[in-house]
Design an enzyme around this catalytic site. Structure first.
Site, PDB file in Angstrom:
ATOM      1  N   GLU A 150      87.321  70.740  95.945  1.00  0.00           N
ATOM      2  CA  GLU A 150      87.792  72.104  95.712  1.00  0.00           C
ATOM      3  C   GLU A 150      88.080  72.406  94.244  1.00  0.00           C
ATOM      4  OE1 GLU A 150      88.904  71.052  99.975  1.00  0.00           O
ATOM      5  OE2 GLU A 150      88.729  70.033  98.043  1.00  0.00           O
ATOM      6  N   THR A 169      82.655  70.153 101.990  1.00  0.00           N
ATOM      7  CA  THR A 169      83.517  68.981 101.964  1.00  0.00           C
ATOM      8  C   THR A 169      83.233  68.117 103.187  1.00  0.00           C
ATOM      9  OG1 THR A 169      85.316  69.965 103.248  1.00  0.00           O
ATOM     10  CG2 THR A 169      85.316  70.378 100.881  1.00  0.00           C
ATOM     11  N   LYS A 224     104.599  55.772 107.621  1.00  0.00           N
ATOM     12  CA  LYS A 224     106.037  55.908 107.843  1.00  0.00           C
ATOM     13  C   LYS A 224     106.503  54.717 108.678  1.00  0.00           C
ATOM     14  CE  LYS A 224     109.622  59.059 109.482  1.00  0.00           C
ATOM     15  NZ  LYS A 224     109.933  60.333 110.143  1.00  0.00           N
ATOM     16  N   TRP A 241     108.493  55.593 103.390  1.00  0.00           N
ATOM     17  CA  TRP A 241     107.092  55.962 103.249  1.00  0.00           C
ATOM     18  C   TRP A 241     106.402  54.898 102.421  1.00  0.00           C
ATOM     19  CZ3 TRP A 241     105.259  59.739 106.172  1.00  0.00           C
ATOM     20  CH2 TRP A 241     106.124  60.743 106.608  1.00  0.00           C
TER      21      TRP A 241
END
Length: 574
Positions: free
Chosen positions: A336, A189, A446, A451
């Site tokens: 993954e 990754t 934030k 959010w």
């Protein structure tokens, strides 16, 4: 007491799920179909099957045996496709090296994966030399790859040249049966923190991913299909999650395959036109690069179907693609997960509605493919309502997910905490079952007690007629904790657009409640280009390093109050 287990006749074949069984179409109905590499090479599936046997025989002559690891550094090519099959079919492990990492990072992955043999294209010899000078301890055996037979090796110490190795070997290599849970592939990754992490997949996982994704792409009522009449060309690097597994599907279907080498826009467009390409996949930045290239004006793209993944498909980009007749739609997965988890299918009823409804579906992550058990959960691993608004972390189970990170017990346990693979993505699911990924956990902003989704804000900014590309990151703010910073590339036809015009555009969405007013960025930076990762995604880690400076308090914002009545003002899982 009866066990309920199926009894197998002594001479019955148990049929392990091995990659070699995906090749059967090459030996029956597809043996005359074509494999094309740029304007360099063209041959039949029958030749592909022979070359796979010869490659395995050649590698065996160099000492490769079951359990060994073979690393590949190449562009997207017929050679890479041969490696996809020959190496794991021997019982060895294919390590697809990310050639866009730094030499130190590539050296780390070679040593961490314990590569025994390297196949290296001529273009990457400088990287090989740099790694050797830095003390590369693995992969003493190196095979040299080149497109031009007259090109010199340029370095000492090669065990063989690829084509000579293939030509000199017997095509009748006997690929054995073995446990279907044998590791077939490894790659790393491009994580935003720390060293790259190795993920790995077995033969069983790759075969099941192939069959399930093939079934998913056959499901749509109209368009979006991948079938035997298609011509396939990947525009996702073959070193990245097996090019999303699509070369295995293309081979199992027996379709014509076109491999473009390096991603040069004019070459890609030429191949689409000259080879009749009808099915591809890429990240949004690549599609944007192609559509904005002047050469695209002279190419008919109306037969092209393309899956967009890696990051969210912006609505403005989807609209531009649809206007060119492209059948564009989103998909979702990660390194993954092998990677495909969801595809944005269009239902027949959707096709009967207006373009706005259609675009809203095409730009979502989509619905789970067969065998995928996907949930959006809160911090206690409880499902959030499927109302399209309640957000949480996306967690998943499927038979092809990596079982952990290579030689990383702690990271593997964290990845699979609670028995589900944690994607670290935030998303929602609506009543129709469509997943929408709203952000990466580390990328949400934030601010003002709320959010803010950087992906939503990027999408809105991208809808402005003057905006070619946009990225949004959080920058520290002494008053509001964080504030969004918009980094914008303007369209070449609108160079005089101002920050205030962009802010006013975003404000119209805040006024009608589509986003919070705290999402309106005070700072907008106009740049010539936006940094990308090695696989073409927006590189927000680098953008934060370059532009993530704290901002000063805004004196005029003293009377602004955080919203307290929005249902999504506190996202679960944080």
């Amino acid at each position: 007491m009866p066990t309920g287990l199926i009894e197998r006749t002594a001479n019955a074949y148990a049929y392990p799920l091995l990659i070699k069984h995906l090749l059967h179409p090459t030996e029956t109905y597809a043996h005359k179909q074509e494999i094309v590499y740029r304007d360099v090479t063209r041959f039949s599936y029958a030749t592909l099957r022979r070359r796979i046997g010869q490659l395995a025989g050649g590698l065996a002559s160099l000492g490769v045996k079951p359990g060994d690891t073979v690393g590949v550094m190449d562009w997207d090519s017929h050679r890479y496709l041969e490696c996809y099959f020959a190496v794991p079919m021997m019982g060895a492990v294919l390590h697809t090296l990310n050639v866009r990492l730094s030499p130190d990072q590539i050296r780390y992955t070679i040593e961490h994966a314990e590569d025994d043999v390297l196949l290296v294209h001529a273009d990457f010899l400088p990287i090989l030399e740099a790694m050797r000078k830095a003390g590369l301890t693995r992969a003493r055996t190196v095979v040299f790859l080149r497109d031009d037979p007259s090109e010199p090796a340029g370095s000492e110490g090669f065990a063989a040249e690829y084509e000579e190795l293939v030509r000199s070997a017997d095509p009748g290599y006997a690929f054995p049966d073995f446990d279907e849970n044998t590791r077939a592939t490894t790659f790393y990754t491009t994580g935003t923190t720390g060293l790259p992490k190795g993920v790995y997949f077995s033969h069983r996982q790759l075969v099941l991913h192939t069959l399930a994704t093939m079934a998913a792409l056959a499901a749509p009522a109209e368009g979006q299909r991948f079938h035997r009449g298609d011509v396939y060309m990947p525009i996702t690097p073959m070193f990245h999650v097996h090019a999303w597994g699509m070369p295995y599907i293309a081979t199992a279907l027996g379709v014509k395959q076109v491999y473009p080498g390096r991603y040069v826009p004019e070459l890609l467009l030429d191949l689409i036109r000259n080879e009749g390409v009808t099915f591809s996949h890429c990240v949004p930045t690549i599609l944007h690069m192609l559509l904005t290239n002047p050469a695209a004006r002279n190419v008919d793209l109306s037969r092209w179907k393309i899956v967009i993944g890696g990051s969210a498909l912006p609505r403005s980009l989807a609209k531009a693609a649809c206007e060119r007749g492209i059948d564009v739609f989103g998909g979702y997965g990660m390194s993954e997960t092998c990677p495909v988890l969801t595809i944005a299918y269009l239902d027949p009823v959707t096709l009967e509605r207006d373009i706005d409804v259609e675009l809203s579906i095409r730009t979502r992550a989509g619905r789970p493919t067969p065998l995928v058990d996907l949930h959006v959960v809160d911090s206690e691993m409880r499902d959030v309502p499927h109302d399209g608004a309640s957000a949480g972390e996306v967690v998943v189970r499927a038979p092809w997910l990596t079982q952990g990170y290579l030689n990383d017990r702690e990271g593997s346990q964290d990845l699979w905490a609670g028995g589900y693979l944690h994607t670290r993505d935030i998303g929602t699911i609506d009543a129709a079952g469509y997943l929408r990924v709203t952000d990466r956990m580390k990328d949400v902003i934030k601010t003002g007690g709320e959010w803010i989704s950087s992906l939503d804000l990027e999408d809105i900014i991208g809808r402005h007629a003057a905006v070619s590309e946009a990225a949004v990151i959080a920058v520290p703010d002494p008053k509001w904790v964080e504030r969004p910073l918009a980094i914008v590339v303007l369209d070449r036809d609108h160079p005089e657009t101002t920050e205030d015009e962009i802010r006013k555009h975003v404000a119209t969405y805040a006024e009608r409640g589509a986003i919070s007013r705290f999402a309106i960025p005070e700072r907008i930076l106009f740049v010539e280009s936006i940094d990308k990762t090695s696989v073409g995604k927006l590189d927000k880690k680098l953008l934060r390093q370059r532009f993530g400076r704290p901002t000063e308090p805004d004196p005029g914002a003293e009377d602004a109050k955080p919203s307290t009545d929005r249902q999504d003002s506190k996202w679960p899982g944080f």
